[in-house]
Scaffold this active site. Sequence first.
Site, mmCIF file in Angstrom:
data_model
loop_
_atom_site.group_PDB
_atom_site.id
_atom_site.type_symbol
_atom_site.label_atom_id
_atom_site.label_comp_id
_atom_site.label_asym_id
_atom_site.label_seq_id
_atom_site.Cartn_x
_atom_site.Cartn_y
_atom_site.Cartn_z
ATOM 1 N N ARG A 262 -11.080 42.751 -29.302
ATOM 2 C CA ARG A 262 -9.683 42.678 -29.748
ATOM 3 C C ARG A 262 -9.502 43.444 -31.040
ATOM 4 N NH1 ARG A 262 -6.800 38.134 -27.045
ATOM 5 N NH2 ARG A 262 -5.066 38.677 -28.393
ATOM 6 N N ASN B 24 -17.031 36.412 -18.377
ATOM 7 C CA ASN B 24 -16.449 36.805 -19.669
ATOM 8 C C ASN B 24 -17.114 35.982 -20.779
ATOM 9 O OD1 ASN B 24 -14.736 36.677 -21.978
ATOM 10 N ND2 ASN B 24 -13.104 37.608 -20.771
ATOM 11 N N GLU C 205 -6.180 44.300 -12.102
ATOM 12 C CA GLU C 205 -6.678 42.922 -12.172
ATOM 13 C C GLU C 205 -5.445 42.036 -12.138
ATOM 14 O OE1 GLU C 205 -9.653 41.801 -15.058
ATOM 15 O OE2 GLU C 205 -8.945 39.720 -15.049
ATOM 16 N N HIS D 1 -15.924 33.699 -25.297
ATOM 17 C CA HIS D 1 -15.890 32.371 -25.931
ATOM 18 C C HIS D 1 -17.201 32.004 -26.618
ATOM 19 C CE1 HIS D 1 -11.865 31.636 -24.691
ATOM 20 N NE2 HIS D 1 -12.178 32.095 -23.496
ATOM 21 N N THR E 217 -4.886 36.234 -23.846
ATOM 22 C CA THR E 217 -3.984 37.225 -23.253
ATOM 23 C C THR E 217 -2.909 36.495 -22.452
ATOM 24 O OG1 THR E 217 -5.964 38.566 -23.037
ATOM 25 C CG2 THR E 217 -3.969 39.407 -22.012
ATOM 26 N N GLU F 286 -12.789 44.985 -21.884
ATOM 27 C CA GLU F 286 -11.346 44.717 -21.943
ATOM 28 C C GLU F 286 -10.832 45.195 -23.279
ATOM 29 O OE1 GLU F 286 -10.043 40.707 -21.565
ATOM 30 O OE2 GLU F 286 -11.079 40.470 -19.678
ATOM 31 N N ARG G 238 -11.434 38.954 -33.434
ATOM 32 C CA ARG G 238 -11.571 37.507 -33.645
ATOM 33 C C ARG G 238 -12.792 36.923 -32.943
ATOM 34 N NH1 ARG G 238 -6.603 35.142 -30.044
ATOM 35 N NH2 ARG G 238 -5.441 36.658 -31.268
ATOM 36 N N HIS H 245 -8.130 35.001 -15.003
ATOM 37 C CA HIS H 245 -7.443 34.276 -16.080
ATOM 38 C C HIS H 245 -7.094 32.852 -15.645
ATOM 39 C CE1 HIS H 245 -5.321 33.455 -19.765
ATOM 40 N NE2 HIS H 245 -5.766 34.610 -20.220
ATOM 41 N N HIS I 80 -14.022 41.345 -24.336
ATOM 42 C CA HIS I 80 -12.750 41.859 -24.849
ATOM 43 C C HIS I 80 -12.893 42.129 -26.337
ATOM 44 C CE1 HIS I 80 -8.097 41.032 -25.198
ATOM 45 N NE2 HIS I 80 -8.444 42.188 -25.706
HETATM 46 N N1 PXP Z 1 -9.281 38.656 -17.291
HETATM 47 C C1 PXP Z 1 -8.633 39.079 -18.395
HETATM 48 C C2 PXP Z 1 -7.973 40.410 -18.360
HETATM 49 C C3 PXP Z 1 -8.619 38.301 -19.572
HETATM 50 O O1 PXP Z 1 -7.968 38.744 -20.661
HETATM 51 C C4 PXP Z 1 -9.304 37.077 -19.574
HETATM 52 C C5 PXP Z 1 -9.345 36.250 -20.825
HETATM 53 O O2 PXP Z 1 -10.020 36.905 -21.835
HETATM 54 C C6 PXP Z 1 -9.984 36.679 -18.410
HETATM 55 C C7 PXP Z 1 -9.943 37.482 -17.276
HETATM 56 C C8 PXP Z 1 -10.758 35.406 -18.340
HETATM 57 O O3 PXP Z 1 -9.877 34.334 -18.478
HETATM 58 P P1 PXP Z 1 -10.482 32.866 -18.656
HETATM 59 O O4 PXP Z 1 -11.206 32.851 -19.962
HETATM 60 O O5 PXP Z 1 -9.250 32.005 -18.657
HETATM 61 O O6 PXP Z 1 -11.378 32.615 -17.502
#
Ligand code: PXP
Length: 242
Positions: A45, A7, A151, A10, A101, A70, A49, A191, A43
């Site tokens: 959003r 992901n 998921e 960040h 999330t 996402e 952001r 997550h 994602h």
């Molecule tokens: N899966 C989903 C559905 C999420 O919303 C997120 C966070 O954006 C993640 C996985 C990844 O989470 P993390 O950044 O805590 O690894």
Amino acid sequence: MLTLGVNIDHVATLRQARRTVEPDPVTAALLAELAGADGITAHLREDRRHIQERDIHLLRQTVRTHLNLEMAATPEMLAIALAVKPDYVTLVPEKREEVTTEGGLDVAGNLERLQRMVYDLQSAKIPVSLFIDPEPQQIEAAAKVEAKFIELHTGRYADAPTAEDQAQELGALQQSCDQALSLGLRINAGHGLTYWNVYDVACLPGVEELNIGHSIISRAVLVGLERAVREMKLAMLGQVAP
Ligand code: PXP
């Protein structure tokens, strides 16, 4: 075989802190793939952001593994997904004021709306994954709306305050996997996963992909810092910049 979806949100968060062009999440996706990522997750959003629409369009053109978009289950996002055609979509709940999330999607409480959304996406050959807490009624509902994947939200496991609580949360994830498999659902999870807590989740029965962001990007910042400082010293001397 268990796969890793990286992901890259960040990276975009860091860029948006200055509203500039670096670091570019599209470049980050390419580097993640070169390092062995099996998929890229982003994602988009509602409040934009971090990831921007520009990123999603470029990722669609450049990602060579698979692109997991996402998004919230809204008409605006549905239109974007149908235009971009990611390899799959993960539907997540979204609250403007949340830092990330926070909980899973309430599929059981929104059966009709989500059934329509899943149908619209899957009719366009975009498989849908529903991000849900490891709770029996949500898994049952995910099967009812005919999503291909769930998921499992691993946040409660990751944030468990004691080893005992963590073992209990892992048990809930295990039961959810058994239930999902018996209903014919395919399983992803994610997550809050880190280098320290990932292994037990990686061993869960039937889980196909882990989506991990924050921990990987956090580590990248630290393991890359020494090189970045060294390169700035060279740039100050007029020597090769990266
Ligand atoms: N899966 C989903 C559905 C999420 O919303 C997120 C966070 O954006 C993640 C996985 C990844 O989470 P993390 O950044 O805590 O690894």
